[in-house]
Design an enzyme around this catalytic site. Structure first.
Site, PDB file in Angstrom:
ATOM      1  N   ILE A 144       0.867  -1.178   0.000  1.00 32.12           N
ATOM      2  CA  ILE A 144       0.000   0.000   0.000  1.00 32.12           C
ATOM      3  C   ILE A 144       0.907   1.232   0.000  1.00 32.12           C
ATOM      4  O   ILE A 144       2.066   1.164   0.400  1.00 32.12           O
ATOM      5  CB  ILE A 144      -0.978   0.019   1.195  1.00 32.12           C
ATOM      6  CG1 ILE A 144      -0.241  -0.127   2.528  1.00 32.12           C
ATOM      7  CG2 ILE A 144      -2.025  -1.057   1.049  1.00 32.12           C
ATOM      8  CD1 ILE A 144      -1.160  -0.117   3.744  1.00 32.12           C
ATOM      9  N   ASP A 145       0.379   2.349  -0.478  1.00 32.91           N
ATOM     10  CA  ASP A 145       1.186   3.553  -0.628  1.00 32.91           C
ATOM     11  C   ASP A 145       1.741   4.031   0.707  1.00 32.91           C
ATOM     12  O   ASP A 145       1.171   3.770   1.776  1.00 32.91           O
ATOM     13  CB  ASP A 145       0.347   4.670  -1.249  1.00 32.91           C
ATOM     14  CG  ASP A 145      -0.152   4.313  -2.643  1.00 32.91           C
ATOM     15  OD1 ASP A 145       0.556   3.570  -3.342  1.00 32.91           O
ATOM     16  OD2 ASP A 145      -1.252   4.768  -3.018  1.00 32.91           O
ATOM     17  N   LYS A 146       2.815   4.775   0.624  1.00 29.29           N
ATOM     18  CA  LYS A 146       3.483   5.309   1.812  1.00 29.29           C
ATOM     19  C   LYS A 146       2.499   6.003   2.752  1.00 29.29           C
ATOM     20  O   LYS A 146       2.495   5.756   3.958  1.00 29.29           O
ATOM     21  CB  LYS A 146       4.586   6.283   1.387  1.00 29.29           C
ATOM     22  CG  LYS A 146       5.226   7.046   2.537  1.00 29.29           C
ATOM     23  CD  LYS A 146       6.135   8.140   2.025  1.00 29.29           C
ATOM     24  CE  LYS A 146       6.623   9.024   3.155  1.00 29.29           C
ATOM     25  NZ  LYS A 146       7.422  10.176   2.678  1.00 29.29           N
ATOM     26  N   ARG A 244      -7.583   5.824  -5.409  1.00 25.19           N
ATOM     27  CA  ARG A 244      -7.301   7.250  -5.612  1.00 25.19           C
ATOM     28  C   ARG A 244      -7.687   7.690  -7.032  1.00 25.19           C
ATOM     29  O   ARG A 244      -8.292   8.743  -7.231  1.00 25.19           O
ATOM     30  CB  ARG A 244      -5.825   7.523  -5.329  1.00 25.19           C
ATOM     31  CG  ARG A 244      -5.436   7.196  -3.894  1.00 25.19           C
ATOM     32  CD  ARG A 244      -3.933   7.096  -3.708  1.00 25.19           C
ATOM     33  NE  ARG A 244      -3.277   8.387  -3.892  1.00 25.19           N
ATOM     34  CZ  ARG A 244      -1.957   8.548  -3.883  1.00 25.19           C
ATOM     35  NH1 ARG A 244      -1.154   7.496  -3.723  1.00 25.19           N
ATOM     36  NH2 ARG A 244      -1.438   9.747  -4.047  1.00 25.19           N
TER      37      ARG A 244
END
Length: 315
Positions: A144-146, A244
Site C-alpha cells: 500500500i502507498d506510503k 485514488r
C-alpha cells in the site's frame, strides 16, 4: 547484511510530439518515473546519455524524432539492513504474517529510502521471509502507498507466497478501505469499472486509459458531511493507486491526495485512506482468515472536525 546488485541496462527512446522541446532530463524522467532528474543529469555529465549517438549537455532540448540512448549504470549495492522498528503485528504464524502499516512508512527499500521501511523492520522481527520477490522485497506479496495506513499480508515462505499471490490474481482476497473524499456523493453505493494505466502526460501518475488494465472498485457511502463524504471502498482488483484514481475519475477525489486531489484540500499529511479489512485463505490450512484495523487517531480527528463544522453551519 543482505545486498542486491542491479545489472547495467541500455534503453533506447524515440522522442514523440508529446515531449519535443522539453529539456532532456525532464523528457527522460517522464518516460521512466524511477529515474530522478538529478540522476539523469549525472548520467548526462558522465556521457551515459546519447542523442543520435552523440553526447549532449544537460540543458539540451529534445526534438521530434530524436533517438535517445540511456546506459543505466550499475548501481552501488543496496544494503538491506534489519532494523528494530515499532511494528504493529496483527497476526503471525509459521507461514504468514499480517501487519498494520503506519501512515508515512514506505513498504520496501529503494535508493531514495534505504532504511526505516516496513521490510527493514520485518527483517529484524523475523528471519523466515519468502525470497520470491528478492532481497529488497522479502515476503512482500502486495503493498500500500506510503501515506496510506492499514493491513498488509506478508509471506514467510515461498509456498505461502505463491498461494497468496494466486488469491490476489483470482480476486479472492478481501480488501476494504475507508476514505474521506471531496464532494457530496448522492448515491449510497456504486461500482467503478474503468481501466487504469500510466498517465501519458504525467508518467509518475496513473490514469483512466483505454488500453489500461481492468480495474473495479465497489464503494458504499458511510456518512455525508456537506462538501465531504466518508466512504468504504472494496477492491475487486488491485491496480496501482486504484482507489485514488477511481474516486477522482467519478469526481470525488480523496482529501489530502497530493497526486490526484485538488490543491485546496483539508490539512492532512497525505491522502485520507486506510486499509481497514483484510481477508484471505490461509496458504496451508485453507481456513479463511479476516482481520480488521481501526481508523488511526488522526483520521478520526479529521472526520470529527469535518462533522462538527457541518453541525455548526446547520445550527
Amino acid at each position: 547484511m543482505d545486498k542486491i546488485e542491479i545489472e547495467i541496462e541500455i534503453t533506447e527512446i524515440e522522442i514523440t510530439e508529446e515531449h519535443k522541446g522539453s529539456r532532456i532530463d525532464k523528457a527522460l524522467s517522464a518516460f521512466n518515473p524511477e529515474w530522478s532528474r538529478t540522476q539523469i543529469q549525472t548520467w548526462l555529465k558522465n556521457g551515459l546519455v546519447l542523442v543520435g549517438g552523440i553526447t549532449v549537455k544537460p540543458n539540451y532540448k529534445v526534438r521530434l524524432g530524436d533517438t535517445v540512448t540511456v546506459e543505466e549504470p550499475e548501481l552501488e549495492e543496496l544494503d538491506v539492513v534489519a532494523e528494530e522498528l515499532d511494528l504493529d503485528i496483527v497476526y503471525e504464524d509459521k507461514d504468514v504474517l499480517v501487519v498494520n502499516k503506519a501512515r508515512g512508512m514506505v513498504v520496501h527499500p529503494a535508493p531514495g529510502h534505504p532504511s526505516g521501511t516496513l521490510v527493514n523492520g520485518l527483517m529484524h522481527h523475523c528471519t523466515d521471509l519468502s525470497g520470491i520477490n528478492g532481497v529488497v522485497r522479502p515476503g512482500i506479496v502486495h503493498r500500500i502507498d506510503k501515506d496510506t495506513s492499514g493491513l498488509l499480508m506478508v509471506a514467510k515462505n515461498d509456498k505461502a507466497h505463491v498461494s497468496l499471490v494466486d488469491q490476489l490474481v483470482n480476486r479472492s482476497v478481501t480488501r476494504v478501505y475507508t476514505a474521506l473524499v471531496h464532494g457530496h456523493i448522492p448515491h449510497d453505493n456504486g461500482t467503478i469499472d474503468a481501466p487504469i494505466g500510466r498517465d501519458s502526460r504525467e508518467r509518475q501518475n496513473m490514469a483512466i486509459v483505454d488500453k489500461g488494465r481492468h480495474a473495479v472498485t465497489h464503494f458504499k457511502v458511510l456518512e455525508r458531511f456537506g462538501d465531504y463524504t466518508l466512504v468504504e471502498c472494496r477492491l475487486e482488483t488491485g491496480r496501482t493507486h486504484q482507489i485514488r484514481v477511481h474516486m477522482k475519475y467519478i469526481g470525488f477525489p480523496l482529501v489530502g491526495d497530493p497526486k490526484y486531489g485538488p490543491k485546496k484540500t483539508l490539512e492532512f499529511n497525505g491522502q485520507v485512506l486506510h486499509a481497514g479489512t483484510l481477508g484471505f485463505d490461509h496458504p496451508v490450512t485453507g481456513e479463511y482468515l479476516e482481520f480488521s484495523s481501526p481508523l488511526p487517531e488522526d483520521f478520526i480527528e479529521l472526520v470529527d472536525k469535518v462533522r462538527k463544522s457541518v453541525d455548526k453551519t446547520e445550527e
